[in-house]
Design a protein around this motif. Structure first.
Motif, PDB file in Angstrom:
ATOM      1  N   LEU A  94       0.857  -1.195  -0.082  1.00  0.00           N
ATOM      2  CA  LEU A  94      -0.017   0.058  -0.081  1.00  0.00           C
ATOM      3  C   LEU A  94       0.800   1.163   0.077  1.00  0.00           C
ATOM      4  O   LEU A  94       1.905   1.105   0.324  1.00  0.00           O
ATOM      5  N   SER A  95       0.408   2.338  -0.420  1.00  0.00           N
ATOM      6  CA  SER A  95       1.128   3.682  -0.351  1.00  0.00           C
ATOM      7  C   SER A  95       0.929   4.242   0.917  1.00  0.00           C
ATOM      8  O   SER A  95      -0.165   4.827   1.268  1.00  0.00           O
ATOM      9  N   ILE A  96       1.924   4.471   1.672  1.00  0.00           N
ATOM     10  CA  ILE A  96       1.950   4.775   3.060  1.00  0.00           C
ATOM     11  C   ILE A  96       2.926   6.008   2.878  1.00  0.00           C
ATOM     12  O   ILE A  96       4.156   5.618   2.763  1.00  0.00           O
ATOM     13  N   TYR A  97       2.723   7.228   3.506  1.00  0.00           N
ATOM     14  CA  TYR A  97       3.589   8.121   3.533  1.00  0.00           C
ATOM     15  C   TYR A  97       3.647   9.037   5.058  1.00  0.00           C
ATOM     16  O   TYR A  97       2.864   9.596   5.468  1.00  0.00           O
ATOM     17  N   ALA A  98       4.331   8.019   5.799  1.00  0.00           N
ATOM     18  CA  ALA A  98       4.223   8.457   7.276  1.00  0.00           C
ATOM     19  C   ALA A  98       5.379   7.929   8.222  1.00  0.00           C
ATOM     20  O   ALA A  98       5.780   6.620   8.061  1.00  0.00           O
ATOM     21  N   TRP A  99       5.818   8.689   9.085  1.00  0.00           N
ATOM     22  CA  TRP A  99       6.712   8.200   9.866  1.00  0.00           C
ATOM     23  C   TRP A  99       6.688   9.008  11.230  1.00  0.00           C
ATOM     24  O   TRP A  99       6.218  10.257  11.285  1.00  0.00           O
ATOM     25  N   HIS A 100       7.238   8.634  12.394  1.00  0.00           N
ATOM     26  CA  HIS A 100       7.160   9.215  13.717  1.00  0.00           C
ATOM     27  C   HIS A 100       8.239  10.459  13.748  1.00  0.00           C
ATOM     28  O   HIS A 100       9.353  10.049  13.276  1.00  0.00           O
ATOM     29  N   GLY A 101       7.844  11.408  13.938  1.00  0.00           N
ATOM     30  CA  GLY A 101       8.995  12.656  14.355  1.00  0.00           C
ATOM     31  C   GLY A 101       9.130  13.326  12.960  1.00  0.00           C
ATOM     32  O   GLY A 101      10.282  13.438  12.499  1.00  0.00           O
ATOM     33  N   GLN A 102       8.074  14.000  12.352  1.00  0.00           N
ATOM     34  CA  GLN A 102       8.381  14.755  11.218  1.00  0.00           C
ATOM     35  C   GLN A 102       8.327  16.106  11.580  1.00  0.00           C
ATOM     36  O   GLN A 102       7.971  16.639  12.433  1.00  0.00           O
ATOM     37  N   SER A 103       8.732  16.828  10.539  1.00  0.00           N
ATOM     38  CA  SER A 103       8.880  18.325  10.371  1.00  0.00           C
ATOM     39  C   SER A 103       7.595  18.671   9.895  1.00  0.00           C
ATOM     40  O   SER A 103       6.969  17.988   9.185  1.00  0.00           O
ATOM     41  N   ARG A 104       7.335  19.966   9.917  1.00  0.00           N
ATOM     42  CA  ARG A 104       6.318  20.554   9.256  1.00  0.00           C
ATOM     43  C   ARG A 104       6.333  20.422   7.704  1.00  0.00           C
ATOM     44  O   ARG A 104       5.243  19.895   6.952  1.00  0.00           O
ATOM     45  N   ASP A 105       7.342  20.533   7.243  1.00  0.00           N
ATOM     46  CA  ASP A 105       7.540  20.155   5.643  1.00  0.00           C
ATOM     47  C   ASP A 105       7.373  18.808   5.332  1.00  0.00           C
ATOM     48  O   ASP A 105       6.639  18.455   4.095  1.00  0.00           O
ATOM     49  N   ASP A 106       7.977  17.972   6.055  1.00  0.00           N
ATOM     50  CA  ASP A 106       7.625  16.299   5.900  1.00  0.00           C
ATOM     51  C   ASP A 106       6.214  16.293   5.890  1.00  0.00           C
ATOM     52  O   ASP A 106       5.542  15.441   5.044  1.00  0.00           O
ATOM     53  N   PHE A 107       5.631  16.734   6.867  1.00  0.00           N
ATOM     54  CA  PHE A 107       4.029  16.462   6.986  1.00  0.00           C
ATOM     55  C   PHE A 107       3.153  16.901   5.704  1.00  0.00           C
ATOM     56  O   PHE A 107       2.482  16.164   5.210  1.00  0.00           O
ATOM     57  N   TYR A 108       3.485  18.204   5.248  1.00  0.00           N
ATOM     58  CA  TYR A 108       2.798  18.406   3.943  1.00  0.00           C
ATOM     59  C   TYR A 108       3.197  17.890   2.752  1.00  0.00           C
ATOM     60  O   TYR A 108       2.375  17.485   1.963  1.00  0.00           O
ATOM     61  N   TRP A 109       4.371  17.277   2.683  1.00  0.00           N
ATOM     62  CA  TRP A 109       5.111  16.567   1.741  1.00  0.00           C
ATOM     63  C   TRP A 109       4.114  15.392   1.564  1.00  0.00           C
ATOM     64  O   TRP A 109       3.887  15.001   0.400  1.00  0.00           O
ATOM     65  N   CYS A 110       3.996  14.710   2.848  1.00  0.00           N
ATOM     66  CA  CYS A 110       3.178  13.330   2.809  1.00  0.00           C
ATOM     67  C   CYS A 110       1.944  13.545   2.394  1.00  0.00           C
ATOM     68  O   CYS A 110       1.199  12.689   1.462  1.00  0.00           O
ATOM     69  N   ILE A 111       1.274  14.542   2.629  1.00  0.00           N
ATOM     70  CA  ILE A 111      -0.155  14.972   2.204  1.00  0.00           C
ATOM     71  C   ILE A 111      -0.181  14.911   0.722  1.00  0.00           C
ATOM     72  O   ILE A 111      -1.040  14.367   0.061  1.00  0.00           O
ATOM     73  N   ASP A 112       0.821  15.765   0.197  1.00  0.00           N
ATOM     74  CA  ASP A 112       0.863  15.897  -1.311  1.00  0.00           C
ATOM     75  C   ASP A 112       1.078  14.734  -2.016  1.00  0.00           C
ATOM     76  O   ASP A 112       0.380  14.705  -2.964  1.00  0.00           O
ATOM     77  N   LYS A 113       1.796  13.937  -1.414  1.00  0.00           N
ATOM     78  CA  LYS A 113       2.194  12.600  -2.222  1.00  0.00           C
ATOM     79  C   LYS A 113       0.666  11.484  -2.206  1.00  0.00           C
ATOM     80  O   LYS A 113       0.634  11.122  -3.415  1.00  0.00           O
ATOM     81  N   THR A 114       0.145  11.862  -1.124  1.00  0.00           N
ATOM     82  CA  THR A 114      -1.262  11.124  -1.194  1.00  0.00           C
ATOM     83  C   THR A 114      -2.141  11.369  -2.225  1.00  0.00           C
ATOM     84  O   THR A 114      -3.238  10.910  -2.768  1.00  0.00           O
ATOM     85  N   LEU A 115      -1.956  12.795  -2.690  1.00  0.00           N
ATOM     86  CA  LEU A 115      -2.972  13.486  -3.539  1.00  0.00           C
ATOM     87  C   LEU A 115      -2.381  13.218  -5.070  1.00  0.00           C
ATOM     88  O   LEU A 115      -3.417  13.519  -6.176  1.00  0.00           O
ATOM     89  N   GLU A 116      -1.338  12.782  -5.206  1.00  0.00           N
ATOM     90  CA  GLU A 116      -0.826  12.532  -6.602  1.00  0.00           C
ATOM     91  C   GLU A 116      -1.678  11.211  -7.317  1.00  0.00           C
ATOM     92  O   GLU A 116      -1.845  11.310  -8.432  1.00  0.00           O
ATOM     93  N   PHE A 117      -2.402  10.350  -6.408  1.00  0.00           N
ATOM     94  CA  PHE A 117      -3.154   9.497  -7.499  1.00  0.00           C
ATOM     95  C   PHE A 117      -4.610  10.036  -7.756  1.00  0.00           C
ATOM     96  O   PHE A 117      -5.474   9.313  -8.239  1.00  0.00           O
ATOM     97  N   ALA A 118      -4.935  11.275  -7.595  1.00  0.00           N
ATOM     98  CA  ALA A 118      -6.156  11.815  -7.860  1.00  0.00           C
ATOM     99  C   ALA A 118      -7.370  11.087  -7.269  1.00  0.00           C
ATOM    100  O   ALA A 118      -7.944  10.407  -7.767  1.00  0.00           O
TER     101      ALA A 118
END
Ligand code: ADE
Length: 421
Positions: free
Chosen positions: A97-121
């Motif tokens: 499965l497509s999972i973008y998540a790890w413990h101890g993220q920066s703010r930039d990491d956090f939004y990067w992960c959200i943006d990755k999940t949006l890539e599959f429309a």
């Protein structure tokens, strides 16, 4: 658009431990598992692409696997920088499965992960705190026309989405999962109550008996924490801004006072308000040596940490999720989990048994949006009373409990406006 199957997690080697943790949760989430069995056959979410932004925990993994069993593709990020259980993320990634998540993220990491999940429309979105929905509405609006609808898990998110709906700004329908009785009367109360105490104890190992325990906010979550803290032998003080909430707390037997007064007597402080700046400079200045401060509201702004940092001469992490702030006058104040959700950052979040109902509501809401989203309005919907009763009945049955039924005569009597004394 091509479906992108990839993931970014902390350590793939943790997958085995994650599988065991998820199996444990599955054994305690019978309602959701029954839905998995039913919808696996019906493939009710076939063709759906679900982007999720919700704490990556063992309970969430049970939901994710249920969505996949029902035919959906998923792409997932956590909704808090400190709440991801890395072994669970690894197990889901090992499922392919497509999972973008790890413990101890920066703010930039956090939004990067959200943006990755949006890539599959996505065709459906699932939020806890509405960050994913806000991202679509702010920087990815071109995705909105293909989105049939979204769900929101938490009080904070629902408040903001209702404001967006009232302002005519929503681009697709939202179902407020939080507002179902089988969610907020159980998850918010018993889940937050037990798991927040769990987080405080894991981070401090203090004795709660005999302590003065200050709870800011007496909504469902604050009430849950207050009741559990009393059960552990603490003297509980409630701080509220709403006179009705304050009265409820008073008549439930708690002391009620403003934070300015509570600050001077509390041993443990917890915020559960959904509002920023609840504990701030003037409160830290009054606190006793040794005071423990934490938050169980969605965002980390309820405690004004910059104020605490400005008053401190030294900050040291004295144990996991517990930082000592040494004040110039020698007092020590202990901040847990960096002011983030103490129940998820320092413990494992709400227990599986209660997430069972919350996620059953999530699942059925997504099924509804998949079926009816195109004909629904761009507003916030609540869950039907019928769905609430269905989930409550299933839960009771799995707990081995039976209840009485009204006879037809009793049912008639209930609405008979001609009968009186
Ligand atoms: N929110 C609170 N507890 C949770 C849990 N165990 N899993 C997912 N979301 C949560």
């Amino acid at each position: 658009m091509d479906t992108i199957k990839s993931s970014k997690i902390a350590n793939p080697g943790l997958a085995g431990a994650g599988q065991m943790r998820i199996a444990w949760a599955e054994s305690r989430m019978p309602v959701l598992m029954a839905m998995r069995a039913e919808h696996e056959k019906a493939k009710s979410l076939k063709g759906m692409r679900v982007a999720g932004c919700l704490h990556v925990t063992k309970e969430t993994a049970v939901l994710v696997r249920t969505l996949v069993a029902a035919g959906a593709e998923i792409s997932w990020s956590g909704c808090n920088p400190l709440s991801t259980q890395d072994d669970v993320a690894a197990a889901l990634a090992a499922d392919g499965l497509s999972i973008y998540a790890w413990h101890g993220q920066s703010r930039d990491d956090f939004y990067w992960c959200i943006d990755k999940t949006l890539e599959f429309a996505p065709t459906l979105t699932l939020d806890d705190g509405a960050d994913l929905i806000f991202r679509v509405h702010s920087s990815r609006t071109e995705l909105a026309p293909a989105i049939l609808g979204g769900t929101e898990e938490t009080t904070t998110g629902v408040h903001r989405l209702r404001a967006m709906g009232d302002a005519g700004k929503l681009l697709y329908p939202i179902i407020a999962v939080n507002d179902a009785a089988t969610k907020s009367d159980f998850d918010n109360v018993h889940g937050t109550g037990q798991s927040s105490i769990d987080g405080i104890l894991r981070a401090t190992s203090i004795l709660l008996a005999g302590k003065t325990f200050v709870v800011a906010g007496y909504g469902h979550c604050g009430r849950g924490v207050a009741v559990r803290a009393r059960g552990m032998g603490s003297r509980v003080v409630v701080c509220e801004v709403d006179p009705i909430g304050a009265l409820r707390a008073a008549m439930d037997g708690f002391s009620v006072m403003p934070m300015g007064e509570a600050a001077a007597i509390g041993d443990v402080f917890i915020t559960a308000t959904g509002v920023k700046d609840i504990i701030r400079k003037e409160h830290f200045q009054r606190m006793k040596d040794g005071a423990v401060v934490c938050n169980t509201g969605h965002y980390d702004c309820e405690i004004r940490i910059p104020d605490l940092a400005a008053l401190a001469t030294k900050v040291s992490e004295i144990r996991a999720n517990n930082e000592e702030y040494l004040m110039a006058d020698g007092r020590r104040i202990y901040l847990l989990a960096k002011g983030r959700l103490v129940n998820l950052a320092a413990a494992e979040g709400h227990p599986s048994e209660v997430m069972d109902m919350s996620f059953a509501n999530q699942f059925l809401s997504l099924v509804r949006l998949a079926r009816e989203g195109t004909t629904m309005q761009k507003k916030v919907y609540t869950i039907s009373a019928e769905q609430d009763r269905q989930i409550a009945s299933l839960k009771l049955a799995t707990m081995g409990m039976r209840i009485d039924e009204l006879s037809p005569d009793q049912l008639r009597y209930r609405t008979d406006f001609t009968s009186g004394t």
